[in-house]
Structure formats: C-alpha cells, structure tokens
Write a protein that holds these residues in place. Structure first.
Motif, PDB file in Angstrom:
ATOM      1  N   CYS A   1       0.841  -1.208   0.000  1.00 52.78           N
ATOM      2  CA  CYS A   1       0.000   0.000   0.000  1.00 52.78           C
ATOM      3  C   CYS A   1       0.870   1.250   0.000  1.00 52.78           C
ATOM      4  O   CYS A   1       0.612   2.199  -0.743  1.00 52.78           O
ATOM      5  N   ALA A   2       1.894   1.261   0.835  1.00 56.91           N
ATOM      6  CA  ALA A   2       2.789   2.419   0.903  1.00 56.91           C
ATOM      7  C   ALA A   2       3.536   2.614  -0.417  1.00 56.91           C
ATOM      8  O   ALA A   2       3.666   3.746  -0.907  1.00 56.91           O
ATOM      9  N   ALA A  55       1.072   3.982  -3.023  1.00 64.32           N
ATOM     10  CA  ALA A  55       0.770   5.390  -2.769  1.00 64.32           C
ATOM     11  C   ALA A  55       1.925   6.276  -3.209  1.00 64.32           C
ATOM     12  O   ALA A  55       1.725   7.325  -3.832  1.00 64.32           O
ATOM     13  N   ARG A  56       3.145   5.855  -2.914  1.00 64.02           N
ATOM     14  CA  ARG A  56       4.318   6.645  -3.303  1.00 64.02           C
ATOM     15  C   ARG A  56       4.423   6.745  -4.823  1.00 64.02           C
ATOM     16  O   ARG A  56       4.660   7.827  -5.372  1.00 64.02           O
ATOM     17  N   PHE A  89      -7.841   3.810  -4.019  1.00 63.25           N
ATOM     18  CA  PHE A  89      -6.973   4.973  -3.822  1.00 63.25           C
ATOM     19  C   PHE A  89      -7.782   6.260  -3.909  1.00 63.25           C
ATOM     20  O   PHE A  89      -8.837   6.317  -4.525  1.00 63.25           O
ATOM     21  N   ARG A  94      -5.646  13.575  -3.601  1.00 62.93           N
ATOM     22  CA  ARG A  94      -6.070  14.877  -3.082  1.00 62.93           C
ATOM     23  C   ARG A  94      -5.045  15.951  -3.454  1.00 62.93           C
ATOM     24  O   ARG A  94      -3.981  16.042  -2.833  1.00 62.93           O
ATOM     25  N   THR A 133      -1.504  14.583  -2.353  1.00 66.29           N
ATOM     26  CA  THR A 133      -1.458  13.504  -1.383  1.00 66.29           C
ATOM     27  C   THR A 133      -2.264  12.340  -1.943  1.00 66.29           C
ATOM     28  O   THR A 133      -3.356  12.537  -2.471  1.00 66.29           O
ATOM     29  N   GLU A 192      -3.701   8.404  -0.976  1.00 65.78           N
ATOM     30  CA  GLU A 192      -3.930   7.371   0.035  1.00 65.78           C
ATOM     31  C   GLU A 192      -4.362   6.103  -0.680  1.00 65.78           C
ATOM     32  O   GLU A 192      -5.255   6.125  -1.523  1.00 65.78           O
ATOM     33  N   ASN A 214      -3.431   0.910   5.213  1.00 67.99           N
ATOM     34  CA  ASN A 214      -3.381   2.216   4.557  1.00 67.99           C
ATOM     35  C   ASN A 214      -1.949   2.605   4.255  1.00 67.99           C
ATOM     36  O   ASN A 214      -1.053   2.377   5.054  1.00 67.99           O
ATOM     37  N   HIS A 219       0.081   6.187   2.719  1.00 68.72           N
ATOM     38  CA  HIS A 219      -0.055   7.598   2.359  1.00 68.72           C
ATOM     39  C   HIS A 219       1.246   8.074   1.722  1.00 68.72           C
ATOM     40  O   HIS A 219       2.326   7.655   2.133  1.00 68.72           O
ATOM     41  N   TYR A 277       3.020  11.810  -0.220  1.00 73.75           N
ATOM     42  CA  TYR A 277       2.919  13.246  -0.485  1.00 73.75           C
ATOM     43  C   TYR A 277       4.009  13.593  -1.483  1.00 73.75           C
ATOM     44  O   TYR A 277       5.149  13.148  -1.350  1.00 73.75           O
TER      45      TYR A 277
END
Length: 114
Positions: A39-40, A43-44, A72, A75, A82, A84, A98, A100, A102
């Motif tokens: 997940c990480a 997201a990255r 996903f 935002r 960002t 998620e 989860n 996340h 940025y």
C-alpha cells in the motif's frame, strides 16, 4: 482400570489446536505486513505519477503495485498532491491497511486550481 485414560490425547489435541491458531495468526500478520508495504509503495508511486503530470497512470500503478482490492484517493493540495491507498487484510478480516504519500508537483506540470 485407570480413570485418566485418554487425557494425553485430549491435551495433545488442545495443544495442536492452539499451535494451529498461533501459526494462522502469525502468517496472517506477515501477509498483512507485506500488504501494508505494498500500500505504501503504491501510494508513493501514484503520488509521483500525479506530480509528474501522469494522473491517467495512477489506477494501473495501484492495481499492479498495491494488494488485491486496493482503493486509492488523490487529493491535490495547492502545489502538492497527497495519495492514500487502502485495502483490507486478506487473512485478518476487519483489519484495514493504509499507505499515504505526499509529493510536490514538478514545475512544468500544469494543474487545475484546487
């Protein structure tokens, strides 16, 4: 005649049941840890793609990198984004994983005001 006949069998059955439950939880925890990392990572990668101006590739990246059934949310926040990524744990029902990430938009990327 002995009264405690079969007691060892019952104790062994209880011990084997406890060991089985322990190993199922252990394996479930290891799988959940691996899926949390996925997940990480997803997201990255998704945040990086959006920041580079390739938002159309985000869904494919999350599907390929993230765990099965990952969802996903992107935002935009001024000059950054960002992302998620969330998924349910496969072997541990009720556990939600989860990730996340940025990222700042690349200078040449045109983005809608948000």
């Amino acid at each position: 005649m002995r009264v405690d006949r079969g007691a060892v069998t019952v104790e062994a059955a209880i011990a084997l049941g406890a060991l089985t439950a322990f190993f199922v939880l252990l394996i479930g925890g290891l799988v959940a840890m691996a899926d949390q990392l996925r997940c990480a990572d997803a997201a990255r990668e998704a945040a990086r793609l959006v920041a580079r101006g390739q938002p159309e590739s985000v869904e494919r990246a999350v599907r390929e990198i993230g765990p099965a059934g990952a969802e996903f949310v992107v935002r935009p926040e001024g000059d950054a984004v960002t992302v998620e990524v969330a998924a349910g744990a496969r072997l541990l029902p009720g556990l939600r994983l989860n990730g996340h990430a940025y990222a700042l938009y690349e200078p040449e990327v045109a983005r809608a005001p948000g």
